[in-house]
Write an enzyme that holds these catalytic residues in place. Structure first.
Site, short mmCIF file in Angstrom:
data_model
loop_
_atom_site.label_atom_id
_atom_site.label_comp_id
_atom_site.label_asym_id
_atom_site.label_seq_id
_atom_site.Cartn_x
_atom_site.Cartn_y
_atom_site.Cartn_z
N ALA A 167 0.82 -1.21 0.00
CA ALA A 167 0.00 0.00 0.00
C ALA A 167 0.86 1.26 0.00
CB ALA A 167 -0.93 0.00 1.22
N TYR A 170 4.65 2.43 -1.58
CA TYR A 170 5.91 1.73 -1.46
C TYR A 170 6.06 0.76 -2.64
CZ TYR A 170 6.19 4.07 2.98
OH TYR A 170 6.24 5.06 3.93
#
Length: 357
Positions: A167, A170
């Site tokens: 999420a 990254y």
């Protein structure tokens, strides 16, 4: 009727309640990623404070990229015994602890130095203004092996499970986002191809840790940026990961560059709750709802009304590590956290109001 204090079981983990501490960047490790006394105390205080399950801050699994200041690391076997001290302390207070594994990619503050910044494509990051180098197939395979080895070390150090960070922009998340993933090979294009690096990473982790060890993910419901991943695409990725054997899903959303007007209002209670509810209706694995959980009665109503298994909190537990204990003791007032975001500082995460007090 379900309550927030029900003992639950997720992938064989016996958890004392439905409260998760969502992954929070602590910034208390030394410059090599080894734990310090302050890091140990942070996690023991959380365990004492009543939360059932703690997910650590994002932890580096590879020396292929530069550590952020204070970031936890599991880059080699020397970390295993040190983090065993932390897991033992948490377990002594009846809580479970899950290690969040992550590659930063171009979403980093520290200079890269002699390290490479990896990305699915060489597209400059809107918020961090770093341009990664497009990863080769060999580097994608290296990333996957590093995730798998990091997960095995977590198992050896006594962590109850691992969470793969897919999420918030990254590196794994970048593969899902059309704006940042412009590849023309088998890792780009359709959502099935954009998800391939994630699916392969999960499979590499699962092969390394075995069929019974809990492996969770954190994933965006949507990216809330132009040319970002949509909720329908998130659903596709989650369904595929469930088919592969993922054990639980924490639903979040957004990038650092997401406009404040995009996505749900961050001033609302449980602002990713609707996405979590939809996924819980569709998927046969536990779903965890994060984002703006502050009110005990609202969370109770949400758990009772939906198929969502647990709720996850971050900033409220920075201000009140004993918040769950307070609620269980009968003081059901709203969490004191006002979501000012002044807790995230270069020298480590701490509530400014606690410091002033």
């Amino acid at each position: 009727m379900k309550t927030l204090f029900d003992p639950i079981t997720i992938a064989g983990m016996k958890l004392k309640n439905r409260f998760f501490r969502s992954a929070t960047y602590d910034g208390f490790s030394d410059d090599k990623g080894h734990p310090t006394a302050r890091l140990y105390k942070t996690y023991e205080d959380l365990a004492k404070g009543g939360v059932g399950t703690i997910i650590t801050g994002l932890t580096s699994v590879s020396d292929a990229e530069q550590l952020e200041s204070g970031q936890m690391s599991f880059r080699d076997d020397s970390f295993i015994a040190e983090y065993r001290t932390m897991t033992d302390a948490v377990h002594n207070h009846g809580a479970a602890i899950i290690l969040q594994l992550a590659f930063l990619g171009s979403q980093c503050y520290s200079p890269a130095g002699d390290k490479k910044i990896w990305g699915p494509s060489a597209v400059k990051d809107v918020a961090f203004e770093k341009t990664p180098r497009e990863m080769s197939r060999e580097e994608i395979a290296r990333m996957q092996e590093d995730f798998a080895t990091g997960a095995l070390r977590a198992k050896q150090a006594g962590f109850d499970g691992v969470q793969l960070h897919m999420a918030h922009g990254y590196l794994l998340s970048r593969f899902l986002t059309p704006y940042y993933n412009r590849r023309s090979d088998e890792y780009g294009g359709s959502i099935e191809n954009r998800g391939r690096a994630l699916f392969e990473t999960y499979c590499a982790v699962r092969e390394k840790v075995g069929p019974a060890y809990p492996v969770l993910i954190k994933i965006n419901s949507e990216d809330f940026i132009e040319q970002g991943m949509t909720f329908d695409e998130c659903r596709f990725v989650c369904r595929r990961l469930v088919e592969l054997g993922i054990d639980a899903i924490e639903v979040s959303g957004g990038y650092a560059a997401s406009p404040p007007s995009a996505g749900p209002c961050r001033k609302e209670e449980g602002y990713f709750g609707s996405s979590a509810e939809h996924l819980a209706q569709e998927l046969p694995v536990p779903v965890i709802a994060v984002g703006g959980n502050r009110d005990f009665d609202a969370m109770t109503e949400f758990i009772q009304r939906t198929g969502v298994t647990a709720v996850s909190l971050s900033r409220p537990l920075i201000r009140e590590p004993n918040l769950v204990e307070r609620w269980q003791g009968g003081d059901r007032r709203r969490a004191l956290c006002i979501s000012c975001n002044r807790c995230f500082k270069p020298n480590g995460t701490a509530c400014v109001f606690n410091a002033e007090a």
